[in-house]
Write an enzyme that holds these catalytic residues in place. Structure first.
Site, PDB file in Angstrom:
ATOM      1  N   LYS A 198      17.096  29.927  43.075  1.00 24.64           N
ATOM      2  CA  LYS A 198      18.051  28.832  42.887  1.00 24.64           C
ATOM      3  C   LYS A 198      19.029  28.693  44.043  1.00 24.64           C
ATOM      4  O   LYS A 198      19.415  27.580  44.396  1.00 24.64           O
ATOM      5  CB  LYS A 198      18.834  29.043  41.590  1.00 24.64           C
ATOM      6  CG  LYS A 198      17.976  28.841  40.371  1.00 24.64           C
ATOM      7  CD  LYS A 198      18.813  28.817  39.114  1.00 24.64           C
ATOM      8  CE  LYS A 198      17.900  28.538  37.952  1.00 24.64           C
ATOM      9  NZ  LYS A 198      18.599  28.036  36.793  1.00 24.64           N
ATOM     10  N   VAL A 239      29.559  21.483  35.313  1.00 20.87           N
ATOM     11  CA  VAL A 239      29.751  20.044  35.097  1.00 20.87           C
ATOM     12  C   VAL A 239      29.947  19.843  33.596  1.00 20.87           C
ATOM     13  O   VAL A 239      29.088  20.201  32.802  1.00 20.87           O
ATOM     14  CB  VAL A 239      28.518  19.251  35.582  1.00 20.87           C
ATOM     15  CG1 VAL A 239      28.742  17.750  35.377  1.00 20.87           C
ATOM     16  CG2 VAL A 239      28.215  19.555  37.040  1.00 20.87           C
ATOM     17  N   ARG A 288       5.898  22.353  38.593  1.00 22.13           N
ATOM     18  CA  ARG A 288       4.764  22.391  37.671  1.00 22.13           C
ATOM     19  C   ARG A 288       4.873  21.217  36.713  1.00 22.13           C
ATOM     20  O   ARG A 288       5.831  20.475  36.754  1.00 22.13           O
ATOM     21  CB  ARG A 288       4.818  23.692  36.867  1.00 22.13           C
ATOM     22  CG  ARG A 288       6.237  23.882  36.300  1.00 22.13           C
ATOM     23  CD  ARG A 288       6.311  24.672  35.062  1.00 22.13           C
ATOM     24  NE  ARG A 288       7.654  25.068  34.738  1.00 22.13           N
ATOM     25  CZ  ARG A 288       8.493  24.395  33.963  1.00 22.13           C
ATOM     26  NH1 ARG A 288       8.137  23.217  33.475  1.00 22.13           N
ATOM     27  NH2 ARG A 288       9.697  24.844  33.679  1.00 22.13           N
TER      28      ARG A 288
END
Lengths: 442, 72
Positions: free
Chosen positions: A116, A203, A293
């Site tokens: 990430k 957020v 994917r």
């Protein structure tokens, strides 16, 4: 086109992939564990290969056994489905190394998006908005606190190697960060083999909006619309829909363009999903992660576009030049995930399915790997079925959803059906004004 | 002694405490694994771990005894 395909997965997604492949005249090979000997995906495929005992490490995650099965059944391609080995670059390399086509992107694209922290840096360099967050993973509480000062609280603490909502937690204050940091590193190490953590601005309020992309063999990346997946529990999705009706057209265009850029920067081939969090009050959005994917909730996109995403994946993997234009979506589609779990505390609830009644409507699609007489075991994920409805607009789709959710009978296994019914009736969901906290509040 | 029982069927993934350890209320004492999810088992009250009835890796059913905590 390939003449044969091994599906390296189980459950509903293996059934779904086998069906499309068979309709294309491709010989299909299922793989299964001892716990899945009677499973639907095994019965639907032309041939089947036993991998080993029930635990995934000894069956569906055993790369050597899967490659051996593919060779024994002389297949030309392997489809990994989602989850399991689908985002394992080592598996993609092992498949190609065995002279078999991997139905998915390059191992380099899987790796670039798999971590990430590096994915954030990569897409940010290509102009995709990201939330404020750490560049290099902090290794000590002191480093984390310093980074947190620049980000601000509340923030998200995520396992850098994690994904699919696993290994994430919201942290409200410096004191809480101090308390949980070492624990979170240990947990990330245990679950993903890498202790690295990522701190990211939280957020809130947020809607989860993702974009379906398809990378073509001529290098173009096409966006096939968005999906709103804001109804979640434990950061995992429960209800998904398309299109996101509440989204402003200009923001939708920017989201789709950002997703295409994210795909282009890894030279993406095949089906992928770029996830964002959108602040519904301002329209500001930030990249969350890219799933390299087929996505669980891809059926809603298929229902409004008329496309078969698995067929496209297979044709692209076979080297075909697919002529694909993103048309306007037709109507509205909503997917409800039926899980074997306690609908209040979301605890897994393995069990037997004896009664199993599903209605039959031309606007209703069920993707499942189970049926009457099946056992939902503790070895695999709790998804029993994906219940998908289509209507001319959101209101019509919602009315149909309420109808099918009242018609379904499944038991005695405990399911989240009462929760799905409650969501379909929930005023904020019906008004489309909910955010990702819907299931936390009530 | 307060008994801690499994809330679901699964397997014992990690045992995080030993007999004699003092624990706080809500402290994680073991982690169960079921359907690809980790489910923490927490101490119902502050006390001392009196016994641990399961080992890592074993399968448990709903209601099985996992551990006992001596609460002062």
């Amino acid at each position: 086109m390939f003449r044969s395909l091994l599906v390296a997965n189980r459950g509903e997604i293996a059934v779904r992939i086998v069906r499309t492949a068979r309709s294309m005249g491709i010989r299909t090979v299922a793989v299964y564990s001892e716990a899945d000997a009677d499973a639907l995906h095994v019965r639907e495929a032309d041939e089947a290969a036993l991998l080993g005992p029930a635990p995934v490490q000894q069956s569906y995650l055993d790369i050597a056994r899967i490659i051996a099965a593919a060779q024994a059944h002389r297949v030309e391609a392997i489809h990994p489905g989602y989850g399991l080995l689908s985002e394992n670059a080592g598996f993609a390399r092992a498949v190609s190394g065995a002279g078999i086509a991997f139905v998915g992107p390059s191992p380099e694209a899987i790796e670039a998006m798999g971590d990430k922290s590096s994915a954030r840096r990569l897409v940010a360099r290509h102009g995709v908005p990201v939330a404020r967050g750490t560049g290099n993973p902090p290794r000590t509480v002191a480093e984390a606190l310093e980074a947190a000062n620049g980000i601000g609280f509340p923030l998200m603490l995520k396992a850098a190697a994690g994904g699919g909502g696993i290994g994430m937690s919201a942290v409200e204050s410096a004191e809480e960060l101090e308390r949980v940091f070492d624990q979170a590193r240990a947990r990330a190490e245990r679950m993903f083999g890498v202790p690295d953590l990522l701190l990211e601005q939280l957020v809130r309020p947020a809607r989860h909006v993702e974009v379906q992309i398809m990378g073509l063999n001529d290098g173009r990346v096409i966006a096939l619309g968005e999906r709103d997946c804001s109804v979640q529990r434990r950061f995992q999705k429960v209800v998904e829909e398309t299109p996101a009706r509440w989204l402003d057209d200009r923001i939708r265009e920017r989201l789709l363009a950002a997703a295409v850029r994210a795909g282009e920067c890894v030279d993406y081939r095949g089906a992928g999903t770029v996830e964002f969090l959108v602040d519904p009050t301002t329209g500001a959005f930030a990249f969350l992660e890219m799933n390299t994917r087929l996505q669980v909730e891809h059926p809603v996109t298929e229902m409004v576009t008329g496309l078969d995403l698995v067929e496209l994946q297979l044709r692209i993997a076979a080297g075909e030049q697919v002529d694909l234009r993103a048309g306007r979506p037709r109507g509205h589609a909503i997917e409800f995930r039926l899980y074997a779990e306690d609908p209040v505390r979301f605890l897994p609830a393995p069990g037997r399915i004896d009664s199993w009644t599903l209605p039959d409507h031309e606007w209703f699609r069920v993707d499942t790997g189970y049926g009457a007489g099946s056992e939902v075991t503790r070895y695999y994920d709790p998804l029993i079925a994906k219940l998908c409805v289509h209507g001319d607009d959101r209101q019509a789709a919602l009315a149909r959803a309420r109808q099918v959710l009242s018609e379904i009978v499944v038991g005695p296994v405990t399911t989240n059906l009462p929760l799905l019914r409650a969501v379909a009736e929930h005023p904020r969901f019906c008004e489309d004004t909910h955010d990702t906290r819907l299931l936390m509040n009530d | 002694m307060q008994e801690i029982r499994a809330e679901l069927s699964g397997s014992v993934w990690k045992v995080l405490v030993s007999v004699g350890d003092s624990v706080e209320r809500d402290q994680e004492i073991m982690i169960l694994e079921s359907m690809k999810m980790e489910i923490p088992v927490v101490a119902p009250a502050a006390g001392t771990i009196g016994s641990i009835e399961v080992a890592e890796g074993v399968a448990v059913e709903t209601g099985d005894l996992l551990a006992k905590v001596a609460v002062p």
